[in-house]
Design an enzyme around this catalytic site. Structure first.
Site, PDB file in Angstrom:
ATOM      1  CG  ASP A   3       3.356  -4.965  -1.496  1.00  0.00           C
ATOM      2  OD1 ASP A   3       3.629  -5.292  -0.329  1.00  0.00           O
ATOM      3  OD2 ASP A   3       2.564  -4.054  -1.778  1.00  0.00           O
ATOM      4  CG  ASP A  47       2.200  -4.789   6.481  1.00  0.00           C
ATOM      5  OD1 ASP A  47       2.413  -4.150   7.518  1.00  0.00           O
ATOM      6  OD2 ASP A  47       1.119  -4.756   5.888  1.00  0.00           O
TER       7      ASP A  47
END
Ligand code: GLY
Length: 356
Positions: free
Chosen positions: A72, A132
């Site tokens: 992330d 993602d």
């Protein structure tokens, strides 16, 4: 709302029932979006108070350039420092992007040809990669642009190629999680973590795929990426379960549709992606979808009522349905991609007028 400055309290979502704002520290995957929103509002309005706030909040995030605990770092750093770079050319921000990309590359496995997404559930998943993760590749492309070091771009391309090979179904839709075998490099499981079931189509995952492959096309001009982005966009836009107003249910295969919650964030990510996809393809259907979503999200039904004291713009996003967490409420990343879609559309208009 004049949201208080708090180095540990990045706003992530809000329960409208209790009026409680969920605040997270910079290590949370969503922290960068609030800062990105401040940068984008500054870009849209020219109001320097937003720029000053953005600079302040961004400083709390610098330590994330060392955080190698998940993929992330891309969302966090490129969504905040990356947005700052679009309005101010700051050598410091570029150096932070490059250092963060260095951190992200430590998660790359050559045998698999991918960046590892998560470290939890290690006993069940040998090497999980989620769709993602395509979004984090922009950090790598940016780092090559700023440093001249091709290593970052090459890793991004390998990751995108592996995802292209393993993440998609024949109808263009994407699985959420692909688990790899680190000895052979083969994909061994195709499952979900945030979707309705393993072979369902989690709406935001489809949007991450379209946005990610369109962005990869921007940096590489590889037509295979454009083709995949178009296939997944068509799956989404032509889906019989997509409501007339363009805002999808949180998963296209939830058996409780039409009573399932919507996900405004999936629509906002897709709307932003499709402005860019239109730029490359000139397919009006993409622009029409983006326009429709911007219009729907700008309506009273989706705009958060001004009487609600909060730093959010939009209502009706769904974060994590399987965990019953953040269902049908304001979530920060919906606002981020909504603002980005508006900015991208404005830029498109500008360039189209220039060429007349
Ligand atoms: N990347 C996590 C999510 O989309 O919820």
């Amino acid at each position: 709302m004049d949201y208080p400055i708090d180095s540990l309290g990045f706003p992530r979502s809000m329960s409208l029932k209790t009026a409680v704002i969920k605040k997270v520290p910079s290590k949370d995957w969503t922290s960068g979006f609030f800062v990105g929103n401040l940068w984008q509002i500054y870009q849209l309005t020219g109001d320097v108070r937003f720029k000053e706030r953005a600079v302040f909040w961004n400083a709390f995030m610098e330590k994330e350039k060392f955080n190698n605990h998940s993929h992330d770092v891309g969302f966090k750093v490129f969504g905040s420092f990356g947005k700052g770079l679009e309005v101010a050319d700051k050598a410091k921000y570029k150096a932070i992007v490059v250092k963060s990309a260095e951190t992200l590359t430590t998660r790359f496995n050559k045998k698999v040809g991918s960046i590892r997404s998560w470290d939890f559930n290690k006993d069940i998943w040998e090497f999980p990669v989620i769709i993602d993760n395509m979004m984090n590749l922009e950090l790598l492309f940016g780092a090559t642009k700023f440093s001249g070091n091709e290593k970052f771009k090459n890793i991004a391309i390998q990751h995108a190629n592996t995802t292209l090979k393993n993440h998609f179904r024949n109808n263009g839709s994407s699985y959420h999680v692909v688990v790899y075998d680190t000895i052979s490099g083969a994909a061994k499981n195709k499952i979900t973590y945030q979707g309705f079931k393993d072979d369902s189509s989690w709406a935001r995952g489809q949007s991450w795929a379209v946005y990610g492959f369109t962005m990869c096309y921007r940096y590489t001009k590889d037509l295979a990426y454009l083709k995949q982005a178009e296939a997944t966009a068509k799956y989404f836009m032509n889906n019989e379960n997509l409501p007339e107003d363009g805002i999808p249910y949180w998963d296209f295969n939830d058996t409780s549709i039409p009573n399932a919650p919507r996900d405004a964030s999936a629509a906002a990510v897709m709307a932003s992606a499709l402005v860019e996809l239109y730029k490359y393809t000139k397919n009006e259907a993409y622009l029409n979808y983006s326009n429709k979503v911007i219009q729907t999200l700008s309506s009273d039904k989706y705009l958060l009522n001004k009487s609600v004291n909060s730093p959010f713009i939009l209502n009706h996003s769904t974060g994590d349905w399987p965990k019953k967490d953040e269902i049908d409420e304001p979530i920060i990343y919906a606002d981020y991609y909504f603002l980005e879609a508006i900015i991208r559309k404005k830029a498109l208009k500008f360039y189209e007028n220039q060429s007349l």
